[in-house]
Scaffold this active site. Structure first.
Site, PDB file in Angstrom:
ATOM      1  N   SER A  69       0.652  -1.253   0.046  1.00 21.56           N
ATOM      2  CA  SER A  69      -0.022  -0.023  -0.024  1.00 21.56           C
ATOM      3  C   SER A  69       0.839   1.256   0.131  1.00 21.56           C
ATOM      4  O   SER A  69       0.401   2.416   0.173  1.00 21.56           O
ATOM      5  CB  SER A  69      -0.849   0.065   1.303  1.00 21.56           C
ATOM      6  OG  SER A  69      -0.007   0.103   2.415  1.00 21.56           O
ATOM      7  N   HIS A 135       3.264  -4.791   9.567  1.00 19.58           N
ATOM      8  CA  HIS A 135       2.277  -5.285   8.660  1.00 19.58           C
ATOM      9  C   HIS A 135       1.281  -5.794   9.504  1.00 19.58           C
ATOM     10  O   HIS A 135       0.250  -6.253   9.004  1.00 19.58           O
ATOM     11  CB  HIS A 135       2.870  -6.317   7.762  1.00 19.58           C
ATOM     12  CG  HIS A 135       3.519  -5.787   6.653  1.00 19.58           C
ATOM     13  ND1 HIS A 135       3.183  -4.429   6.027  1.00 19.58           N
ATOM     14  CD2 HIS A 135       4.568  -6.187   5.732  1.00 19.58           C
ATOM     15  CE1 HIS A 135       4.009  -4.098   4.788  1.00 19.58           C
ATOM     16  NE2 HIS A 135       4.672  -5.256   4.741  1.00 19.58           N
ATOM     17  N   LYS A 295       5.180   0.788 -10.494  1.00 15.85           N
ATOM     18  CA  LYS A 295       4.416   1.798 -11.228  1.00 15.85           C
ATOM     19  C   LYS A 295       4.023   3.047 -10.471  1.00 15.85           C
ATOM     20  O   LYS A 295       4.235   4.277 -10.911  1.00 15.85           O
ATOM     21  CB  LYS A 295       3.227   1.523 -11.987  1.00 15.85           C
ATOM     22  CG  LYS A 295       3.347   0.758 -13.088  1.00 15.85           C
ATOM     23  CD  LYS A 295       1.989   0.660 -13.768  1.00 15.85           C
ATOM     24  CE  LYS A 295       2.182   0.216 -15.386  1.00 15.85           C
ATOM     25  NZ  LYS A 295       0.877   0.170 -16.143  1.00 15.85           N
TER      26      LYS A 295
HETATM   27  P1  A3P Z   1       2.473  -0.516  -7.561  1.00 18.56           P
HETATM   28  O1  A3P Z   1       3.018  -2.000  -7.779  1.00 18.56           O
HETATM   29  O2  A3P Z   1       1.027  -0.305  -7.976  1.00 18.56           O
HETATM   30  O3  A3P Z   1       3.554   0.086  -8.616  1.00 18.56           O
HETATM   31  P2  A3P Z   1       4.937  -1.345  -0.744  1.00 18.56           P
HETATM   32  O4  A3P Z   1       6.033  -0.335  -0.490  1.00 18.56           O
HETATM   33  O5  A3P Z   1       3.867  -1.281   0.537  1.00 18.56           O
HETATM   34  O6  A3P Z   1       5.585  -2.641  -1.135  1.00 18.56           O
HETATM   35  O7  A3P Z   1       4.110  -0.890  -1.838  1.00 18.56           O
HETATM   36  C1  A3P Z   1       4.683  -0.871  -3.141  1.00 18.56           C
HETATM   37  C2  A3P Z   1       3.706   0.026  -4.021  1.00 18.56           C
HETATM   38  O8  A3P Z   1       3.968   1.509  -3.774  1.00 18.56           O
HETATM   39  C3  A3P Z   1       4.312  -0.100  -5.520  1.00 18.56           C
HETATM   40  O9  A3P Z   1       2.870   0.131  -6.230  1.00 18.56           O
HETATM   41  C4  A3P Z   1       5.083   0.766  -5.604  1.00 18.56           C
HETATM   42  O10 A3P Z   1       5.333   1.150  -7.179  1.00 18.56           O
HETATM   43  C5  A3P Z   1       4.473   1.941  -4.986  1.00 18.56           C
HETATM   44  N1  A3P Z   1       5.472   3.282  -4.564  1.00 18.56           N
HETATM   45  C6  A3P Z   1       7.033   2.724  -4.263  1.00 18.56           C
HETATM   46  N2  A3P Z   1       7.400   3.900  -3.894  1.00 18.56           N
HETATM   47  C7  A3P Z   1       6.577   4.928  -4.342  1.00 18.56           C
HETATM   48  C8  A3P Z   1       6.727   6.259  -4.104  1.00 18.56           C
HETATM   49  N3  A3P Z   1       7.948   6.978  -3.909  1.00 18.56           N
HETATM   50  N4  A3P Z   1       5.832   7.108  -4.565  1.00 18.56           N
HETATM   51  C9  A3P Z   1       4.429   6.430  -5.072  1.00 18.56           C
HETATM   52  N5  A3P Z   1       4.347   5.081  -4.812  1.00 18.56           N
HETATM   53  C10 A3P Z   1       5.482   4.292  -4.778  1.00 18.56           C
END
Ligand code: A3P
Length: 328
Positions: A69, A135, A295
């Site tokens: 998230s 988590h 993404k």
């Molecule tokens: P997507 O798979 O939709 O691209 P987590 O950090 O909880 O593992 O979540 C990963 C999600 O956050 C991924 O989403 C990732 O691309 C996105 N994410 C990581 N860094 C980010 C940032 N600096 N700004 C916005 N989204 C980011």
């Protein structure tokens, strides 16, 4: 480093072996159901160890999230905000330099990872405020957390985008382990709709923190990925205030908020050498850091879910959240 007594670990393992089990995801891992939520074995062992050993302090800050998230982003933003005035440490150990050299997960540990495989970490020497991530559902946080007055920042995300992100991450993990694909996306969708995914049901996870944020708004802050994307600077200012290090007027005038937003942006973090080529292990699986930067968009579910699937998941979420005041 001392390790937890083997007796406790055997107790956790014995307990876990009696729990309902479900094979899950492209990697076909076993998830175990405990107090209404689903966990990989290693995470559940760590949660149990943290419950037995972690002692929270009133000054602690805990970043609690549903997996995929935006945990990585929240870690970077909070770490940079807390450490923005740390001029006492120069060179590569300066926290802001660390953020250019390390993946945010290496800057902010999960409480549970600290207890991985029977480790008993020494957390007394960490700088104050201690910054951790989690988590675990609210109901399974170490008992000392709610009572200690620590501050919890919770981040969640639209369940459809969350599922798509989770799917891609799980595929990457399965690939890293070289296993043949066990579940298809459609099968994972079905399980997700029944509440089965790591630390799912997603609605119960969000509701636990949501209710606590209503009960104790000065101690639990509830945020959504979409809000953070829509107004990163505004959210960051609220976050800074909540954790007790608000931006001064002067800092705002100097553009400090925008500086941190830029430093932690998807574009900047994903371009760092460490995130293009580095790797990290969680539990027994090593995965490439670039998997944490796929993404970073709102609405990517559109490319993976049919209109019927989206509507069905929306209806389930709506039903589960009815009357709570929480909406996605
Ligand atoms: P997507 O798979 O939709 O691209 P987590 O950090 O909880 O593992 O979540 C990963 C999600 O956050 C991924 O989403 C990732 O691309 C996105 N994410 C990581 N860094 C980010 C940032 N600096 N700004 C916005 N989204 C980011």
């Amino acid at each position: 480093e001392p390790t937890a007594d083997q007796e406790s670990y055997n107790k956790y393992k014995d307990l876990i072996s009696t729990l309902p089990t479900q094979r899950w995801g492209p990697g076909g891992d076993d998830l175990h159901q405990y107090h209404g939520f689903w966990f990989h074995r290693s995470l559940l062992e760590e949660i149990m160890a943290a419950q037995d050993h972690f002692v929270a302090r009133p000054t602690d800050i805990i970043l609690a999230t549903f997996p995929k998230s935006g945990t990585t982003w929240l870690k970077a933003l909070t770490f940079a905000t807390i450490n923005r005035k740390r001029t006492d440490v120069a060179g590569p150990n300066n926290p802001l330099s660390m953020l250019s050299k390390l993946n945010p997960h290496e800057c902010v540990p999960f409480i549970t990872s600290l207890y991985h495989n029977g480790r008993l970490p020494d957390l007394d020497s960490l700088p104050v405020p201690r910054l951790f991530a989690e988590h675990a559902p609210f109901s399974l946080l170490p008992e000392s957390v709610p009572g200690s007055g620590s501050r919890i920042v919770y981040l969640c995300r639209n369940p459809k985008d969350n599922l798509v992100s989770l799917w891609h991450h799980s595929l990457a993990r399965a690939r890293a382990r070289g296993v043949a694909q066990y579940h298809s996306f459609d099968e994972v969708f079905e399980l997700f709709c029944s509440g089965i995914s790591m630390v799912g049901p997603i609605w119960e996870h969000a509701l636990g923190y949501w209710r606590e944020s209503l009960r104790r708004p000065e101690r639990v802050m509830f945020m959504k990925y979409e809000q953070l994307k829509g107004d990163t600077g505004g959210c960051l200012k609220r976050l800074a205030e909540f954790i007790g290090c608000p931006f001064s007027e002067e800092e705002e005038r100097e553009g400090k908020v925008e500086e941190i937003v830029g430093m932690c942006s998807f574009e900047r973090l994903s371009e760092l050498e460490v995130n293009k080529t580095g790797r990290m292990s969680f539990g027994s699986t090593e995965i490439e850091n670039k998997e944490y930067f796929r993404k970073g968009e709102v609405g990517d579910w559109n490319r993976h879910l049919t209109a019927e699937m989206a509507e069905r998941l929306d209806r389930i979420i709506e039903e589960k959240l009815k009357g709570s005041g929480l909406e996605f």
